[in-house]
Design a protein around this motif. Structure first.
Motif, PDB file in Angstrom:
ATOM      1  N   HIS A  34     -12.118  18.067 -14.482  1.00  0.00           N
ATOM      2  CA  HIS A  34     -12.637  19.436 -14.350  1.00  0.00           C
ATOM      3  C   HIS A  34     -12.161  20.022 -13.024  1.00  0.00           C
ATOM      4  N   PRO A  35     -10.910  20.449 -12.947  1.00  0.00           N
ATOM      5  CA  PRO A  35     -10.382  20.945 -11.673  1.00  0.00           C
ATOM      6  C   PRO A  35     -11.125  22.165 -11.133  1.00  0.00           C
ATOM      7  N   GLU A  36     -11.842  22.864 -11.990  1.00  0.00           N
ATOM      8  CA  GLU A  36     -12.603  24.017 -11.513  1.00  0.00           C
ATOM      9  C   GLU A  36     -13.702  23.601 -10.544  1.00  0.00           C
ATOM     10  N   SER A  37     -14.028  22.328 -10.525  1.00  0.00           N
ATOM     11  CA  SER A  37     -15.082  21.851  -9.625  1.00  0.00           C
ATOM     12  C   SER A  37     -14.540  21.357  -8.281  1.00  0.00           C
ATOM     13  N   LEU A  38     -13.234  21.392  -8.084  1.00  0.00           N
ATOM     14  CA  LEU A  38     -12.640  20.961  -6.815  1.00  0.00           C
ATOM     15  C   LEU A  38     -13.057  21.870  -5.668  1.00  0.00           C
ATOM     16  N   LYS A  39     -13.301  21.255  -4.523  1.00  0.00           N
ATOM     17  CA  LYS A  39     -13.619  21.999  -3.299  1.00  0.00           C
ATOM     18  C   LYS A  39     -12.786  21.397  -2.177  1.00  0.00           C
ATOM     19  N   ILE A  40     -12.002  22.227  -1.518  1.00  0.00           N
ATOM     20  CA  ILE A  40     -11.126  21.754  -0.446  1.00  0.00           C
ATOM     21  C   ILE A  40     -11.404  22.582   0.793  1.00  0.00           C
ATOM     22  N   ARG A  41     -11.584  21.882   1.927  1.00  0.00           N
ATOM     23  CA  ARG A  41     -11.836  22.590   3.182  1.00  0.00           C
ATOM     24  C   ARG A  41     -11.201  21.807   4.333  1.00  0.00           C
ATOM     25  N   THR A  42     -10.941  22.524   5.405  1.00  0.00           N
ATOM     26  CA  THR A  42     -10.337  21.902   6.579  1.00  0.00           C
ATOM     27  C   THR A  42     -11.251  22.085   7.785  1.00  0.00           C
ATOM     28  N   LEU A  43     -11.224  21.096   8.667  1.00  0.00           N
ATOM     29  CA  LEU A  43     -12.046  21.122   9.870  1.00  0.00           C
ATOM     30  C   LEU A  43     -11.187  20.721  11.061  1.00  0.00           C
ATOM     31  N   PRO A  44     -10.811  21.689  11.901  1.00  0.00           N
ATOM     32  CA  PRO A  44     -10.055  21.321  13.094  1.00  0.00           C
ATOM     33  C   PRO A  44     -10.965  20.623  14.104  1.00  0.00           C
ATOM     34  N   CYS A  45     -10.447  19.597  14.723  1.00  0.00           N
ATOM     35  CA  CYS A  45     -11.183  18.856  15.751  1.00  0.00           C
ATOM     36  C   CYS A  45     -10.680  19.306  17.117  1.00  0.00           C
ATOM     37  N   PRO A  46     -11.524  19.927  17.927  1.00  0.00           N
ATOM     38  CA  PRO A  46     -11.068  20.448  19.211  1.00  0.00           C
ATOM     39  C   PRO A  46     -10.763  19.363  20.241  1.00  0.00           C
ATOM     40  N   HIS A  47     -11.323  18.181  20.060  1.00  0.00           N
ATOM     41  CA  HIS A  47     -11.109  17.085  21.009  1.00  0.00           C
ATOM     42  C   HIS A  47     -10.778  15.831  20.212  1.00  0.00           C
TER      43      HIS A  47
END
Length: 110
Positions: A34-47
């Motif tokens: 069920h690709p409609e349920s995919l969730k992709i996010r990015t989180l930059p790490c400052p340190h």
């Protein structure tokens, strides 16, 4: 269902094209029915500090519903790593982990 969180050093240029490529690659994988349920996010790490050069990294955590065997999880990890290698060829450390969501996982969708 599948959640992909990409943590990366702040000196790594991550853009919407990478998110789209990850989405398309996972959506095409047979283990994602069920690709409609995919969730992709990015989180930059400052340190950050890593033990290798160059001093940059990207690490993906892919969380899926329980029930997939280890070879399937390894194939999903390889799928994600292939996209990362393609989009982030100069990044010194690329890694992927695939894990099961807990039995307590629940969600709400409009």
């Amino acid at each position: 269902m599948p959640h992909l969180t990409l943590q990366h050093s702040a000196n790594v240029a991550v853009d919407q094209a990478l998110c789209e490529a990850l989405f398309q690659a996972l959506a095409a994988h047979e283990a994602i029915p069920h690709p409609e349920s995919l969730k992709i996010r990015t989180l930059p790490c400052p340190h950050w500090r890593i033990g290798t050069e160059p001093q940059n990294f990207a690490h993906a955590d892919l969380s899926v519903l329980p029930g997939r065997d280890e070879p399937t999880k390894a194939a999903l990890a390889r799928c994600v790593l292939t996209v990362l290698e393609s989009h982030l060829p100069e990044v010194g450390s690329l890694s992927v982990d695939v894990k099961d969501l807990s039995a307590a996982y629940c969600k709400r969708v409009l």
